[in-house]
Motif scaffolding. Structure first.
Motif, PDB file in Angstrom:
ATOM      1  N   LEU A 255       0.816  -1.214   0.000  1.00  0.00           N
ATOM      2  CA  LEU A 255       0.000   0.000   0.000  1.00  0.00           C
ATOM      3  C   LEU A 255       0.849   1.263   0.000  1.00  0.00           C
ATOM      4  O   LEU A 255       0.659   2.156  -0.825  1.00  0.00           O
ATOM      5  CB  LEU A 255      -0.936   0.022   1.217  1.00  0.00           C
ATOM      6  N   THR A 256       1.837   1.337   0.901  1.00  0.00           N
ATOM      7  CA  THR A 256       2.610   2.565   1.071  1.00  0.00           C
ATOM      8  C   THR A 256       3.911   2.583   0.286  1.00  0.00           C
ATOM      9  O   THR A 256       4.470   3.647   0.027  1.00  0.00           O
ATOM     10  CB  THR A 256       2.944   2.780   2.555  1.00  0.00           C
ATOM     11  N   GLY A 257       4.438   1.409  -0.062  1.00  0.00           N
ATOM     12  CA  GLY A 257       5.722   1.347  -0.733  1.00  0.00           C
ATOM     13  C   GLY A 257       6.904   1.427   0.211  1.00  0.00           C
ATOM     14  O   GLY A 257       8.058   1.363  -0.230  1.00  0.00           O
ATOM     15  N   ALA A 258       6.645   1.549   1.514  1.00  0.00           N
ATOM     16  CA  ALA A 258       7.733   1.636   2.486  1.00  0.00           C
ATOM     17  C   ALA A 258       8.423   0.283   2.631  1.00  0.00           C
ATOM     18  O   ALA A 258       7.778  -0.770   2.576  1.00  0.00           O
ATOM     19  CB  ALA A 258       7.196   2.087   3.841  1.00  0.00           C
ATOM     20  N   ALA A 259       9.734   0.316   2.815  1.00  0.00           N
ATOM     21  CA  ALA A 259      10.495  -0.916   3.010  1.00  0.00           C
ATOM     22  C   ALA A 259      10.310  -1.423   4.439  1.00  0.00           C
ATOM     23  O   ALA A 259      10.352  -0.647   5.397  1.00  0.00           O
ATOM     24  CB  ALA A 259      11.976  -0.665   2.731  1.00  0.00           C
ATOM     25  N   TRP A 260      10.096  -2.739   4.587  1.00  0.00           N
ATOM     26  CA  TRP A 260       9.988  -3.350   5.913  1.00  0.00           C
ATOM     27  C   TRP A 260      11.333  -3.259   6.623  1.00  0.00           C
ATOM     28  O   TRP A 260      12.386  -3.380   5.994  1.00  0.00           O
ATOM     29  CB  TRP A 260       9.582  -4.807   5.781  1.00  0.00           C
ATOM     30  N   ARG A 261      11.282  -3.040   7.926  1.00  0.00           N
ATOM     31  CA  ARG A 261      12.499  -3.015   8.731  1.00  0.00           C
ATOM     32  C   ARG A 261      12.282  -3.780  10.020  1.00  0.00           C
ATOM     33  O   ARG A 261      11.192  -3.710  10.609  1.00  0.00           O
ATOM     34  CB  ARG A 261      12.904  -1.580   9.081  1.00  0.00           C
ATOM     35  N   PRO A 262      13.323  -4.499  10.486  1.00  0.00           N
ATOM     36  CA  PRO A 262      13.217  -5.117  11.806  1.00  0.00           C
ATOM     37  C   PRO A 262      13.084  -4.026  12.864  1.00  0.00           C
ATOM     38  O   PRO A 262      13.650  -2.933  12.715  1.00  0.00           O
ATOM     39  CB  PRO A 262      14.548  -5.871  11.951  1.00  0.00           C
ATOM     40  N   PRO A 263      12.336  -4.261  13.928  1.00  0.00           N
ATOM     41  CA  PRO A 263      12.195  -3.259  14.990  1.00  0.00           C
ATOM     42  C   PRO A 263      13.549  -2.809  15.521  1.00  0.00           C
ATOM     43  O   PRO A 263      14.404  -3.628  15.851  1.00  0.00           O
ATOM     44  CB  PRO A 263      11.380  -3.991  16.060  1.00  0.00           C
ATOM     45  N   GLY A 264      13.744  -1.498  15.569  1.00  0.00           N
ATOM     46  CA  GLY A 264      14.966  -0.934  16.121  1.00  0.00           C
ATOM     47  C   GLY A 264      16.194  -1.115  15.249  1.00  0.00           C
ATOM     48  O   GLY A 264      17.311  -0.853  15.706  1.00  0.00           O
ATOM     49  N   ASP A 265      16.027  -1.524  14.013  1.00  0.00           N
ATOM     50  CA  ASP A 265      17.159  -1.790  13.126  1.00  0.00           C
ATOM     51  C   ASP A 265      17.301  -0.631  12.145  1.00  0.00           C
ATOM     52  O   ASP A 265      16.339  -0.229  11.494  1.00  0.00           O
ATOM     53  CB  ASP A 265      16.915  -3.095  12.355  1.00  0.00           C
ATOM     54  N   ASP A 266      18.516  -0.083  12.042  1.00  0.00           N
ATOM     55  CA  ASP A 266      18.754   0.993  11.087  1.00  0.00           C
ATOM     56  C   ASP A 266      19.850   0.619  10.087  1.00  0.00           C
ATOM     57  O   ASP A 266      20.455   1.477   9.451  1.00  0.00           O
ATOM     58  CB  ASP A 266      19.124   2.288  11.801  1.00  0.00           C
ATOM     59  N   GLY A 267      20.092  -0.687   9.926  1.00  0.00           N
ATOM     60  CA  GLY A 267      21.085  -1.152   8.969  1.00  0.00           C
ATOM     61  C   GLY A 267      20.572  -1.051   7.537  1.00  0.00           C
ATOM     62  O   GLY A 267      19.429  -0.663   7.265  1.00  0.00           O
ATOM     63  N   ALA A 268      21.429  -1.428   6.596  1.00  0.00           N
ATOM     64  CA  ALA A 268      21.099  -1.305   5.183  1.00  0.00           C
ATOM     65  C   ALA A 268      20.036  -2.328   4.776  1.00  0.00           C
ATOM     66  O   ALA A 268      20.122  -3.507   5.135  1.00  0.00           O
ATOM     67  CB  ALA A 268      22.359  -1.500   4.338  1.00  0.00           C
ATOM     68  N   VAL A 269      19.029  -1.855   4.050  1.00  0.00           N
ATOM     69  CA  VAL A 269      18.006  -2.735   3.500  1.00  0.00           C
ATOM     70  C   VAL A 269      17.815  -2.399   2.027  1.00  0.00           C
ATOM     71  O   VAL A 269      18.032  -1.262   1.600  1.00  0.00           O
ATOM     72  CB  VAL A 269      16.657  -2.603   4.246  1.00  0.00           C
ATOM     73  N   VAL A 270      17.415  -3.396   1.250  1.00  0.00           N
ATOM     74  CA  VAL A 270      17.101  -3.225  -0.162  1.00  0.00           C
ATOM     75  C   VAL A 270      15.649  -3.642  -0.369  1.00  0.00           C
ATOM     76  O   VAL A 270      15.296  -4.796  -0.130  1.00  0.00           O
ATOM     77  CB  VAL A 270      18.026  -4.072  -1.049  1.00  0.00           C
ATOM     78  N   PRO A 271      14.772  -2.716  -0.769  1.00  0.00           N
ATOM     79  CA  PRO A 271      13.360  -3.068  -0.961  1.00  0.00           C
ATOM     80  C   PRO A 271      13.167  -3.917  -2.204  1.00  0.00           C
ATOM     81  O   PRO A 271      13.799  -3.701  -3.234  1.00  0.00           O
ATOM     82  CB  PRO A 271      12.684  -1.702  -1.103  1.00  0.00           C
ATOM     83  N   LEU A 272      12.277  -4.895  -2.087  1.00  0.00           N
ATOM     84  CA  LEU A 272      11.981  -5.814  -3.177  1.00  0.00           C
ATOM     85  C   LEU A 272      10.473  -5.858  -3.379  1.00  0.00           C
ATOM     86  O   LEU A 272       9.706  -5.795  -2.405  1.00  0.00           O
ATOM     87  CB  LEU A 272      12.514  -7.210  -2.833  1.00  0.00           C
ATOM     88  N   ASP A 273      10.044  -5.901  -4.619  1.00  0.00           N
ATOM     89  CA  ASP A 273       8.625  -6.069  -4.931  1.00  0.00           C
ATOM     90  C   ASP A 273       8.043  -7.140  -4.005  1.00  0.00           C
ATOM     91  O   ASP A 273       8.559  -8.247  -3.910  1.00  0.00           O
ATOM     92  CB  ASP A 273       8.501  -6.494  -6.394  1.00  0.00           C
ATOM     93  N   SER A 274       6.956  -6.815  -3.307  1.00  0.00           N
ATOM     94  CA  SER A 274       6.433  -7.728  -2.292  1.00  0.00           C
ATOM     95  C   SER A 274       5.990  -9.064  -2.872  1.00  0.00           C
ATOM     96  O   SER A 274       6.078 -10.099  -2.201  1.00  0.00           O
ATOM     97  CB  SER A 274       5.264  -7.062  -1.542  1.00  0.00           C
TER      98      SER A 274
END
Length: 344
Positions: A255-274
Motif C-alpha cells: 500500500l505505502t511502498g515503504a520498506a519493511w524493517r526489523p524493529p529498532g534496526d537501522d542497517g542497510a536494506v534493499v526493498p523488493l517487490d512484495s
C-alpha cells in the motif's frame, strides 16, 4: 474516484490508492502486455514522466537533479509529476483525441501528450498507453482532474500479513516458459538499490532460492564471491537472520511502498517487490508426491507437469536498473559514477 477539474464529469470508477508498481515503466520490447493496475486501484508517480524531453547536454547536472535525475542520461523528462495511473477498465467518459494517437507499432504510447479528452467539456485529461512493450494504462494528468468521494465504504488496506496469501506470490516463470517481465523489472530495480547499499562492493548471496535465481543477475553489476558484503532475506513472519547480514532484502509494503524493517534496526536494506519477496519466502507446493506411503489401491497416478525452466538465466531489465539508479541521489558520488553513465 476522479473527476474532470473543468466540468466535474466523473472520469473513473471508485478506486483506492496503492503504491506504484516497480515495473510500471519497464516492459518487454515488442510484446503486448496486460493491465498494469488491478481493478479499483490507482497509484501516483512522484517523478516527472512523459514529454517534453530534453537532452542531458542541454539540461546540465544541476537542472537534471531538480528533475530527480542524478547521473547522465540520454534524455530528461520535464513532464508532470504525480501523474495518476489506473487500469483502462476503470476509466469513464473519456474519448480518444485522434491526432494525439501516435505509437510505435501496435498501439499508442503517449509520445504526443494527453490523448484522452473529457466527454463533458473536451478538455485533454489523460493518456492511454497500450503500445508494445508497455503495460496497459490510463494516466490522468494531475492538473486536469480532482479527487471526489465515491460514497462507498472504505476497503481495509492490505497489511504485511497479506504477503503470505498464495495469490500475492508472483512466480518467476510465465506459462510459455519465459521469465516473468515483472521479475525482470523488479530485479533490475532491486539491484540498483543494492549497488547503492553496498557502494559497489563485492557481495555474498545466501544459499538457496536467492542465489539460484538472482546469482546471475547480481553478478552482472556486482562482484560475487567469498569475503564480500553479506546479503540476507528478512521480512514479516520470517524475522532477521543471525548474525545480521550487512544488507537485508525486504519487501515493499503493497500500500505505502515503504520498506519493511526489523524493529529498532537501522542497517542497510534493499526493498523488493512484495510479490517477488513473497515467492522467495513462501514458494508454495514444490512436489506433488506424498511424503510417506503409497497411493491407495485402484487410484491412478496423476503427476503434475514439470515446471517450466527458461533456457537462459534471469537477466534484470536494463532500463529498470538504470532508471532507478539515476534517480537515487547517492549515484552522484564519484564512487558510484561508473554505474550511471550509460544513459537512459
Amino acid at each position: 474516484m476522479f473527476a474532470c477539474a473543468g466540468c466535474g464529469t466523473e472520469l473513473t470508477a471508485p478506486v483506492s490508492r496503492i503504491t506504484l508498481p516497480v515495473h510500471t515503466h519497464h516492459g518487454g520490447w515488442e510484446e503486448l502486455h496486460p493491465a498494469l493496475m488491478e481493478p479499483a486501484a490507482y497509484a501516483v508517480d512522484p517523478r516527472p514522466t512523459g514529454p517534453p524531453w530534453r537532452s542531458w547536454e542541454e539540461v546540465g547536472e544541476e537542472l537534471a537533479a531538480r528533475q530527480d535525475v542524478y547521473a547522465p542520461a540520454y534524455f530528461v523528462s520535464f513532464g508532470a509529476r504525480n501523474r495518476i495511473v489506473i487500469a483502462p477498465g476503470d476509466s469513464r467518459s473519456m474519448a480518444l483525441i485522434p491526432e494525439k494517437c501516435e505509437g510505435y507499432c501496435r498501439g499508442v504510447d503517449g509520445r504526443a501528450g494527453p490523448n484522452l479528452a473529457c466527454e463533458g467539456c473536451g478538455r485533454a485529461v489523460a493518456t492511454r498507453v497500450d503500445d508494445c512493450g508497455s503495460w496497459q494504462t490510463v494516466w490522468l494528468e494531475p492538473e486536469a482532474v480532482v479527487r471526489c468521494p465515491s460514497g462507498l465504504p472504505a476497503v481495509p488496506p492490505p497489511g504485511w500479513d497479506d504477503l503470505e496469501r498464495a495469490e500475492h506470490r508472483v512466480p518467476p516463470v510465465e506459462p510459455d516458459g519465459s521469465w516473468s517481465r515483472r521479475w525482470e523489472a523488479a530485479v533490475g530495480v532491486a539491484l540498483a538499490h543494492l549497488v547503492v547499499a553496498t557502494g559497489g562492493s563485492p557481495v555474498t548471496l545466501p544459499d538457496g532460492p536467492v542465489a539460484e535465481l538472482l546469482g546471475h543477475a547480481v553478478a552482472l553489476y556486482l562482484p560475487v564471491g567469498p569475503g564480500g558484503r553479506s546479503v540476507g532475506l528478512a521480512g514479516p513472519g520470517t524475522g532477521t537472520p543471525r548474525p545480521r547480514p550487512d544488507v537485508l532484502l525486504v519487501p515493499r509494503h503493497p500500500l505505502t511502498g515503504a520498506a519493511w524493517r526489523p524493529p529498532g534496526d537501522d542497517g542497510a536494506v534493499v526493498p523488493l517487490d512484495s510479490g517477488i519477496w513473497a515467492y522467495f519466502v513462501h514458494p508454495g507446493e514444490t512436489s506433488p508426491m506424498p511424503a510417506t506411503g503409497v497411493l491407495p489401491p485402484g487410484v491412478l497416478r496423476d503427476d503434475y507437469p514439470l515446471p517450466s525452466f527458461p533456457w537462459y538465466p534471469l537477466t534484470p531489465h536494463e532500463w529498470a536498473f538504470e532508471h532507478t539508479l539515476i534517480g537515487l541521489p547517492a549515484v552522484r558520488s564519484l564512487r558510484m559514477r561508473g554505474y550511471g553513465n550509460q544513459g537512459a
